[in-house]
Design a protein around this motif. Structure first.
Motif, PDB file in Angstrom:
ATOM      1  N   PHE A  59       0.820  -1.199   0.000  1.00 44.73           N
ATOM      2  CA  PHE A  59       0.000   0.000   0.000  1.00 44.73           C
ATOM      3  C   PHE A  59       0.861   1.259   0.000  1.00 44.73           C
ATOM      4  CE2 PHE A  59      -2.444   3.372   2.067  1.00 44.73           C
ATOM      5  CZ  PHE A  59      -3.596   3.352   1.311  1.00 44.73           C
ATOM      6  N   LYS A  60       1.888   1.303   0.848  1.00 44.34           N
ATOM      7  CA  LYS A  60       2.707   2.524   0.937  1.00 44.34           C
ATOM      8  C   LYS A  60       3.524   2.726  -0.345  1.00 44.34           C
ATOM      9  CE  LYS A  60       6.785   0.296   2.294  1.00 44.34           C
ATOM     10  NZ  LYS A  60       8.140   0.376   1.711  1.00 44.34           N
ATOM     11  N   VAL A  61       3.895   1.645  -1.028  1.00 40.50           N
ATOM     12  CA  VAL A  61       4.560   1.812  -2.317  1.00 40.50           C
ATOM     13  C   VAL A  61       3.622   2.494  -3.303  1.00 40.50           C
ATOM     14  CG1 VAL A  61       5.455   0.572  -4.334  1.00 40.50           C
ATOM     15  CG2 VAL A  61       6.191  -0.107  -2.050  1.00 40.50           C
ATOM     16  N   GLY A  62       2.346   2.110  -3.290  1.00 40.64           N
ATOM     17  CA  GLY A  62       1.370   2.750  -4.168  1.00 40.64           C
ATOM     18  C   GLY A  62       1.233   4.233  -3.875  1.00 40.64           C
ATOM     19  N   VAL A  63       1.227   4.604  -2.589  1.00 44.00           N
ATOM     20  CA  VAL A  63       1.118   6.016  -2.208  1.00 44.00           C
ATOM     21  C   VAL A  63       2.336   6.801  -2.689  1.00 44.00           C
ATOM     22  CG1 VAL A  63       1.022   7.622  -0.258  1.00 44.00           C
ATOM     23  CG2 VAL A  63      -0.354   5.534  -0.210  1.00 44.00           C
ATOM     24  N   VAL A  64       3.530   6.263  -2.412  1.00 47.68           N
ATOM     25  CA  VAL A  64       4.765   6.957  -2.798  1.00 47.68           C
ATOM     26  C   VAL A  64       4.870   7.087  -4.312  1.00 47.68           C
ATOM     27  CG1 VAL A  64       7.282   6.826  -2.798  1.00 47.68           C
ATOM     28  CG2 VAL A  64       6.023   6.285  -0.724  1.00 47.68           C
ATOM     29  N   TYR A  65       4.521   6.051  -5.042  1.00 50.15           N
ATOM     30  CA  TYR A  65       4.600   6.107  -6.503  1.00 50.15           C
ATOM     31  C   TYR A  65       3.611   7.114  -7.069  1.00 50.15           C
ATOM     32  CZ  TYR A  65       7.755   2.099  -6.919  1.00 50.15           C
ATOM     33  OH  TYR A  65       8.850   1.248  -6.869  1.00 50.15           O
ATOM     34  N   PHE A 102      -2.849  10.199 -12.596  1.00 47.70           N
ATOM     35  CA  PHE A 102      -2.120   8.942 -12.403  1.00 47.70           C
ATOM     36  C   PHE A 102      -3.046   7.869 -11.831  1.00 47.70           C
ATOM     37  CE2 PHE A 102       0.616   6.088  -9.889  1.00 47.70           C
ATOM     38  CZ  PHE A 102       1.559   5.729 -10.845  1.00 47.70           C
ATOM     39  N   GLY A 103      -3.922   8.259 -10.901  1.00 49.09           N
ATOM     40  CA  GLY A 103      -4.856   7.311 -10.313  1.00 49.09           C
ATOM     41  C   GLY A 103      -5.804   6.722 -11.345  1.00 49.09           C
ATOM     42  N   ILE A 104      -6.303   7.552 -12.251  1.00 50.06           N
ATOM     43  CA  ILE A 104      -7.191   7.059 -13.311  1.00 50.06           C
ATOM     44  C   ILE A 104      -6.460   6.057 -14.198  1.00 50.06           C
ATOM     45  CG2 ILE A 104      -8.442   7.736 -15.400  1.00 50.06           C
ATOM     46  CD1 ILE A 104      -9.069  10.401 -13.947  1.00 50.06           C
ATOM     47  N   TYR A 317      -9.120   0.471  -4.328  1.00 50.70           N
ATOM     48  CA  TYR A 317      -7.764   0.472  -3.775  1.00 50.70           C
ATOM     49  C   TYR A 317      -6.939   1.620  -4.359  1.00 50.70           C
ATOM     50  CZ  TYR A 317      -2.919  -0.989  -3.033  1.00 50.70           C
ATOM     51  OH  TYR A 317      -1.586  -1.011  -2.708  1.00 50.70           O
ATOM     52  N   VAL A 318      -6.994   1.773  -5.674  1.00 47.51           N
ATOM     53  CA  VAL A 318      -6.273   2.868  -6.328  1.00 47.51           C
ATOM     54  C   VAL A 318      -6.786   4.214  -5.833  1.00 47.51           C
ATOM     55  CG1 VAL A 318      -5.823   4.004  -8.534  1.00 47.51           C
ATOM     56  CG2 VAL A 318      -5.690   1.517  -8.378  1.00 47.51           C
ATOM     57  N   GLY A 319      -8.106   4.306  -5.664  1.00 46.27           N
ATOM     58  CA  GLY A 319      -8.681   5.543  -5.141  1.00 46.27           C
ATOM     59  C   GLY A 319      -8.180   5.869  -3.746  1.00 46.27           C
ATOM     60  N   THR A 321      -5.207   4.851  -2.337  1.00 41.76           N
ATOM     61  CA  THR A 321      -3.804   5.276  -2.391  1.00 41.76           C
ATOM     62  C   THR A 321      -3.691   6.698  -2.931  1.00 41.76           C
ATOM     63  OG1 THR A 321      -3.488   4.299  -4.606  1.00 41.76           O
ATOM     64  CG2 THR A 321      -2.929   2.923  -2.714  1.00 41.76           C
ATOM     65  N   THR A 322      -4.527   7.028  -3.906  1.00 44.16           N
ATOM     66  CA  THR A 322      -4.510   8.384  -4.461  1.00 44.16           C
ATOM     67  C   THR A 322      -4.965   9.401  -3.420  1.00 44.16           C
ATOM     68  OG1 THR A 322      -5.006   7.472  -6.667  1.00 44.16           O
ATOM     69  CG2 THR A 322      -5.343   9.840  -6.346  1.00 44.16           C
ATOM     70  N   GLY A 323      -5.999   9.057  -2.662  1.00 42.31           N
ATOM     71  CA  GLY A 323      -6.489   9.962  -1.633  1.00 42.31           C
ATOM     72  C   GLY A 323      -5.453  10.235  -0.548  1.00 42.31           C
ATOM     73  N   ILE A 324      -4.753   9.193  -0.104  1.00 40.82           N
ATOM     74  CA  ILE A 324      -3.701   9.366   0.907  1.00 40.82           C
ATOM     75  C   ILE A 324      -2.575  10.235   0.342  1.00 40.82           C
ATOM     76  CG2 ILE A 324      -1.961   8.185   2.304  1.00 40.82           C
ATOM     77  CD1 ILE A 324      -4.765   7.766   3.318  1.00 40.82           C
ATOM     78  N   ALA A 325      -2.233  10.015  -0.928  1.00 44.10           N
ATOM     79  CA  ALA A 325      -1.173  10.806  -1.556  1.00 44.10           C
ATOM     80  C   ALA A 325      -1.555  12.283  -1.636  1.00 44.10           C
ATOM     81  CB  ALA A 325      -0.884  10.260  -2.958  1.00 44.10           C
ATOM     82  N   VAL A 326      -2.817  12.553  -1.937  1.00 50.80           N
ATOM     83  CA  VAL A 326      -3.282  13.947  -2.002  1.00 50.80           C
ATOM     84  C   VAL A 326      -3.214  14.595  -0.614  1.00 50.80           C
ATOM     85  CG1 VAL A 326      -5.293  15.417  -2.415  1.00 50.80           C
ATOM     86  CG2 VAL A 326      -4.735  13.587  -4.030  1.00 50.80           C
ATOM     87  N   ALA A 327      -3.528  13.819   0.420  1.00 58.76           N
ATOM     88  CA  ALA A 327      -3.533  14.355   1.783  1.00 58.76           C
ATOM     89  C   ALA A 327      -2.120  14.586   2.324  1.00 58.76           C
ATOM     90  CB  ALA A 327      -4.289  13.405   2.714  1.00 58.76           C
ATOM     91  N   PHE A 328      -1.160  13.752   1.878  1.00 62.43           N
ATOM     92  CA  PHE A 328       0.221  13.866   2.373  1.00 62.43           C
ATOM     93  C   PHE A 328       1.202  13.926   1.196  1.00 62.43           C
ATOM     94  CE2 PHE A 328      -2.173  11.829   5.745  1.00 62.43           C
ATOM     95  CZ  PHE A 328      -1.731  12.487   6.881  1.00 62.43           C
TER      96      PHE A 328
END
Length: 399
Positions: A59-65, A102-104, A317-319, A321-328
């Motif tokens: 999961f964290k790899v998805g956020v960082v990427y 990227f999420g789409i 799942y992609v949504g 990881t994208t949401g966490i990335a937007v927040a941080f």
């Protein structure tokens, strides 16, 4: 960097021996994933704990990427803006829209059914990684030579207090830890090879770790020599370079393509794990298990298998990881936390425990004590990196 590479190298060789059991070379039982190997060798309780860390890792790899790809997408737009308007132009753009883009893309690519079907993505990702690493290293070296001096110092970036320096060191250790996530998907890769897969995987691991470590040292060393204490976190997106703008754009495009493939390589094992659990729990559910064949336009001889569970779960799942990335959206800080949080359990502890179990090393023997000291030292370093990275992330989020 070399120490982390050595630890990863030892972990990789230990995991290569876990693919077959009980004999690493000729054992009849095959473990097709990291988690399955832990379950077979260490038992269900260890597998349950390992599963938590594995899922966090993927999961964290998805956020960082997602964050990294968005930064590279923005860097392309900024590079073109600076080329048109000049280096002093106010070329500022947000990250959220690029993360959504990227999420789409990932939501669509995530419909690839299994890890074995991502071979072409892996090849593209490897080529792109080689390309942008070479460009970044070469531009940094050329700048250092052109300036006629090596910037920076052995002591690194100066700070006003020793505590601040300590936090920077710990964050750097977390960043380096994230750079070596290879071990957690090694067994999945080995499962795609033809016999003798053990020999092939060990040779491939040696080459892969050596090449990546070489490029890490080149990018880090040449980048610091070129920019010194003002070196950006990412030399391709921090605008230490403005020209040739087309080469900067190409390098960042390579980064994006690499991360599209890399995201899938690290997400597919998680998809297979969780979808397998859901399928086993609801074996008669059409929503979970039924596949629908859809014809691909312009490719009449090919059809696409649509599964409703895969469509909904992977898109959600992609949504997430994208949401966490937007927040941080804090690249260096997130990378530090992400690297530190799973490095010790997945790269050090479980591979070491499986090695001890397979080799039947007795308690309190010289080898057993040596392995315990090794895992304890790695644990202390990892905890140090985690605490410092968390401090930096919290400070960035609320400052």
């Amino acid at each position: 960097m070399l120490v982390y590479a050595s630890v990863t190298f030892a972990s990789a060789f230990s995991l290569c021996n876990c693919y077959r059991s009980p004999n690493p070379e000729s054992g009849p039982s095959r473990n097709t994933s990291y988690l399955q190997a832990v379950r077979m060798i260490l038992g269900k309780r260890s597998a349950a704990i390992c599963g938590i860390f594995l899922r966090i890792n993927f999961f964290k790899v998805g956020v960082v990427y997602t964050i990294t790809s968005a930064i590279s997408l923005r860097a392309i737009q900024k590079s073109n803006c600076y080329h048109r308007e000049g280096q002093k132009a106010a070329c500022e753009y947000g990250l959220a829209s690029y993360m959504l883009f990227f999420g789409i893309a990932q939501a669509m690519v995530s419909q690839i059914p299994s890890f074995r079907k991502t071979k072409w993505l892996s090849v593209i990702a490897a080529i792109m990684s080689f390309s942008y690493s070479t460009i970044g290293s070469t531009l940094s070296l050329a700048k250092a030579i052109g300036d006629g001096k090596i910037k920076g110092s052995v002591g690194g970036a100066p700070t006003s207090t020793s505590i601040q320096k300590l936090w920077l060191v710990s964050q750097a250790l977390g960043n380096i830890a994230f750079a070596f996530p290879f071990s957690v998907i090694l067994i999945e890769i080995q499962d795609t090879l033809k016999p003798p897969e053990l020999v092939t995987m060990k040779e491939a691991s040696t080459v892969a770790i050596s090449i990546t470590t070489f490029f890490y040292l080149c990018c880090g060393g040449f980048g610091y020599a070129a920019f010194g204490d003002s070196a950006p976190g990412n030399i391709l997106t921090g605008f230490g370079f403005y020209e040739p703008f087309w080469l900067i754009d190409f390098a960042n495009a390579c980064v994006i393509l690499h991360l599209i493939g890399g995201y899938q390589v690290f997400s597919q094992p998680l998809y297979a794990d969780l979808e397998g659990l859901i399928s086993a729990k609801f074996p008669s559910s059409g929503f979970v298990n039924k596949n629908y064949k859809l014809k691909v336009p312009l490719l009449k001889s090919h059809s696409f298998r649509l599964n409703l569970l895969r469509l909904c779960f992977r898109t959600a799942y992609v949504g997430l990881t994208t949401g966490i990335a937007v927040a941080f959206p804090y690249f260096n800080q997130i990378v530090g936390v992400a690297g530190a949080v799973t490095f010790w359990p997945l790269v050090v502890f479980f591979p070491t425990e499986m090695y001890i179990s397979q080799r039947k090393i007795g308690a309190w023997t010289r080898k057993w004590v040596a392995f315990r000291v090794y895992t304890f030292i790695c644990l202390i370093v990892t905890l140090f990196a985690l605490v410092g990275s968390l401090q930096s992330l919290i400070k960035s989020r609320f400052s």
